[in-house]
Design a protein around this motif. Sequence first.
Motif, PDB file in Angstrom:
ATOM      1  N   GLN A   1      51.316 -46.177  13.131  1.00 29.41           N
ATOM      2  CA  GLN A   1      51.826 -47.301  13.920  1.00 29.41           C
ATOM      3  C   GLN A   1      50.646 -48.107  14.433  1.00 29.41           C
ATOM      4  O   GLN A   1      49.670 -47.564  14.928  1.00 29.41           O
ATOM      5  N   LEU A   2      50.735 -49.431  14.315  1.00 31.76           N
ATOM      6  CA  LEU A   2      49.642 -50.300  14.702  1.00 31.76           C
ATOM      7  C   LEU A   2      49.844 -50.779  16.118  1.00 31.76           C
ATOM      8  O   LEU A   2      50.911 -51.310  16.467  1.00 31.76           O
ATOM      9  N   HIS A   3      48.846 -50.602  16.961  1.00 35.51           N
ATOM     10  CA  HIS A   3      48.964 -51.105  18.319  1.00 35.51           C
ATOM     11  C   HIS A   3      47.593 -51.175  18.966  1.00 35.51           C
ATOM     12  O   HIS A   3      46.589 -50.719  18.401  1.00 35.51           O
ATOM     13  N   LEU A   4      47.554 -51.781  20.142  1.00 34.15           N
ATOM     14  CA  LEU A   4      46.329 -51.895  20.934  1.00 34.15           C
ATOM     15  C   LEU A   4      46.428 -50.958  22.129  1.00 34.15           C
ATOM     16  O   LEU A   4      47.481 -50.864  22.757  1.00 34.15           O
ATOM     17  N   VAL A   5      45.327 -50.318  22.442  1.00 36.08           N
ATOM     18  CA  VAL A   5      45.267 -49.410  23.577  1.00 36.08           C
ATOM     19  C   VAL A   5      44.239 -49.934  24.561  1.00 36.08           C
ATOM     20  O   VAL A   5      43.055 -50.041  24.220  1.00 36.08           O
ATOM     21  N   GLU A   6      44.672 -50.230  25.761  1.00 39.59           N
ATOM     22  CA  GLU A   6      43.780 -50.735  26.797  1.00 39.59           C
ATOM     23  C   GLU A   6      43.404 -49.628  27.772  1.00 39.59           C
ATOM     24  O   GLU A   6      44.199 -48.708  28.015  1.00 39.59           O
ATOM     25  N   SER A   7      42.225 -49.749  28.342  1.00 38.02           N
ATOM     26  CA  SER A   7      41.795 -48.818  29.379  1.00 38.02           C
ATOM     27  C   SER A   7      40.805 -49.525  30.294  1.00 38.02           C
ATOM     28  O   SER A   7      40.275 -50.587  29.944  1.00 38.02           O
ATOM     29  N   GLY A   8      40.586 -48.931  31.475  1.00 34.64           N
ATOM     30  CA  GLY A   8      39.544 -49.429  32.350  1.00 34.64           C
ATOM     31  C   GLY A   8      40.011 -50.132  33.609  1.00 34.64           C
ATOM     32  O   GLY A   8      39.199 -50.555  34.415  1.00 34.64           O
ATOM     33  N   GLY A   9      41.289 -50.273  33.811  1.00 32.23           N
ATOM     34  CA  GLY A   9      41.751 -50.927  35.034  1.00 32.23           C
ATOM     35  C   GLY A   9      41.559 -50.034  36.246  1.00 32.23           C
ATOM     36  O   GLY A   9      41.124 -48.882  36.128  1.00 32.23           O
ATOM     37  N   GLY A  10      41.868 -50.568  37.418  1.00 30.14           N
ATOM     38  CA  GLY A  10      41.754 -49.778  38.622  1.00 30.14           C
ATOM     39  C   GLY A  10      41.567 -50.627  39.855  1.00 30.14           C
ATOM     40  O   GLY A  10      41.787 -51.839  39.824  1.00 30.14           O
ATOM     41  N   LEU A  11      41.135 -49.954  40.918  1.00 27.82           N
ATOM     42  CA  LEU A  11      40.915 -50.597  42.211  1.00 27.82           C
ATOM     43  C   LEU A  11      39.417 -50.761  42.432  1.00 27.82           C
ATOM     44  O   LEU A  11      38.649 -49.804  42.241  1.00 27.82           O
ATOM     45  N   VAL A  12      39.002 -51.950  42.845  1.00 34.91           N
ATOM     46  CA  VAL A  12      37.585 -52.212  43.089  1.00 34.91           C
ATOM     47  C   VAL A  12      37.462 -53.129  44.299  1.00 34.91           C
ATOM     48  O   VAL A  12      38.365 -53.931  44.582  1.00 34.91           O
ATOM     49  N   GLN A  13      36.361 -53.009  45.015  1.00 35.80           N
ATOM     50  CA  GLN A  13      36.129 -53.863  46.170  1.00 35.80           C
ATOM     51  C   GLN A  13      35.650 -55.247  45.728  1.00 35.80           C
ATOM     52  O   GLN A  13      35.069 -55.392  44.645  1.00 35.80           O
ATOM     53  N   PRO A  14      35.870 -56.266  46.540  1.00 34.07           N
ATOM     54  CA  PRO A  14      35.341 -57.586  46.217  1.00 34.07           C
ATOM     55  C   PRO A  14      33.836 -57.531  45.959  1.00 34.07           C
ATOM     56  O   PRO A  14      33.101 -56.850  46.687  1.00 34.07           O
ATOM     57  N   GLY A  15      33.419 -58.230  44.920  1.00 33.19           N
ATOM     58  CA  GLY A  15      32.021 -58.201  44.512  1.00 33.19           C
ATOM     59  C   GLY A  15      31.692 -57.114  43.518  1.00 33.19           C
ATOM     60  O   GLY A  15      30.591 -57.100  42.954  1.00 33.19           O
ATOM     61  N   GLY A  16      32.630 -56.217  43.292  1.00 34.87           N
ATOM     62  CA  GLY A  16      32.400 -55.114  42.371  1.00 34.87           C
ATOM     63  C   GLY A  16      32.641 -55.492  40.922  1.00 34.87           C
ATOM     64  O   GLY A  16      32.911 -56.657  40.599  1.00 34.87           O
ATOM     65  N   SER A  17      32.553 -54.485  40.052  1.00 31.98           N
ATOM     66  CA  SER A  17      32.687 -54.699  38.608  1.00 31.98           C
ATOM     67  C   SER A  17      33.665 -53.711  37.992  1.00 31.98           C
ATOM     68  O   SER A  17      33.820 -52.587  38.495  1.00 31.98           O
ATOM     69  N   LEU A  18      34.263 -54.139  36.922  1.00 29.89           N
ATOM     70  CA  LEU A  18      35.097 -53.277  36.092  1.00 29.89           C
ATOM     71  C   LEU A  18      34.893 -53.687  34.642  1.00 29.89           C
ATOM     72  O   LEU A  18      34.593 -54.850  34.358  1.00 29.89           O
ATOM     73  N   LYS A  19      35.104 -52.726  33.745  1.00 24.28           N
ATOM     74  CA  LYS A  19      35.026 -53.028  32.319  1.00 24.28           C
ATOM     75  C   LYS A  19      36.317 -52.566  31.659  1.00 24.28           C
ATOM     76  O   LYS A  19      36.665 -51.387  31.716  1.00 24.28           O
ATOM     77  N   LEU A  20      37.004 -53.514  31.041  1.00 23.43           N
ATOM     78  CA  LEU A  20      38.228 -53.203  30.314  1.00 23.43           C
ATOM     79  C   LEU A  20      37.910 -53.036  28.831  1.00 23.43           C
ATOM     80  O   LEU A  20      37.045 -53.732  28.295  1.00 23.43           O
ATOM     81  N   SER A  21      38.619 -52.130  28.196  1.00 26.89           N
ATOM     82  CA  SER A  21      38.489 -51.922  26.761  1.00 26.89           C
ATOM     83  C   SER A  21      39.825 -52.157  26.093  1.00 26.89           C
ATOM     84  O   SER A  21      40.883 -51.847  26.651  1.00 26.89           O
ATOM     85  N   CYS A  22      39.765 -52.674  24.878  1.00 28.62           N
ATOM     86  CA  CYS A  22      40.969 -52.913  24.083  1.00 28.62           C
ATOM     87  C   CYS A  22      40.668 -52.388  22.692  1.00 28.62           C
ATOM     88  O   CYS A  22      39.882 -52.993  21.951  1.00 28.62           O
ATOM     89  N   ALA A  23      41.262 -51.256  22.354  1.00 25.24           N
ATOM     90  CA  ALA A  23      40.969 -50.593  21.087  1.00 25.24           C
ATOM     91  C   ALA A  23      42.137 -50.725  20.121  1.00 25.24           C
ATOM     92  O   ALA A  23      43.294 -50.530  20.506  1.00 25.24           O
ATOM     93  N   ALA A  24      41.810 -51.030  18.884  1.00 23.48           N
ATOM     94  CA  ALA A  24      42.844 -51.117  17.852  1.00 23.48           C
ATOM     95  C   ALA A  24      43.150 -49.726  17.297  1.00 23.48           C
ATOM     96  O   ALA A  24      42.225 -48.973  16.980  1.00 23.48           O
ATOM     97  N   SER A  25      44.420 -49.410  17.203  1.00 23.53           N
ATOM     98  CA  SER A  25      44.846 -48.130  16.638  1.00 23.53           C
ATOM     99  C   SER A  25      45.562 -48.388  15.328  1.00 23.53           C
ATOM    100  O   SER A  25      46.589 -49.053  15.280  1.00 23.53           O
TER     101      SER A  25
END
Length: 121
Positions: A1-25
């Motif tokens: 089955q073809l789909h995209l899998v995302e990861s990396g969300g969450g809670l962060v303080q203002p000024g902070g950083s996050l990295k999201l990933s989007c992987a093809a399956s």
Amino acid sequence: QLHLVESGGGLVQPGGSLKLSCAASGFSLNYYTIAWFRQAPGKEREGIVLINSGDSTTYYVDSVKGRFTIARDNAKTTVYLQMNSLKPEDTAVYYCNAKWTPLRDLVYDYWGQGPQVTVSS
């Protein structure tokens, strides 16, 4: 089955950083234009950044320009969204989208599940 899998969300303080990933399956992103959208509570879904399939040209909306960076991995199976200097107004559900139109009436269009990003102190 073809789909995209995302990861990396969450809670962060203002000024902070996050990295999201989007992987093809089940497929390669080699021919796909990848875009990230976000939807804040009570608002329409908006496109914020994309990377072209061929030359990897990138486009950013003004609200994230200079703070967010989109990039592909060399194997072209994963796309990343690095988000720096996050603001409370960046709080939203973030969706990645992969789209390829090999023929005029043939479109391959996939969406990730949309992790929540919350920017709050």
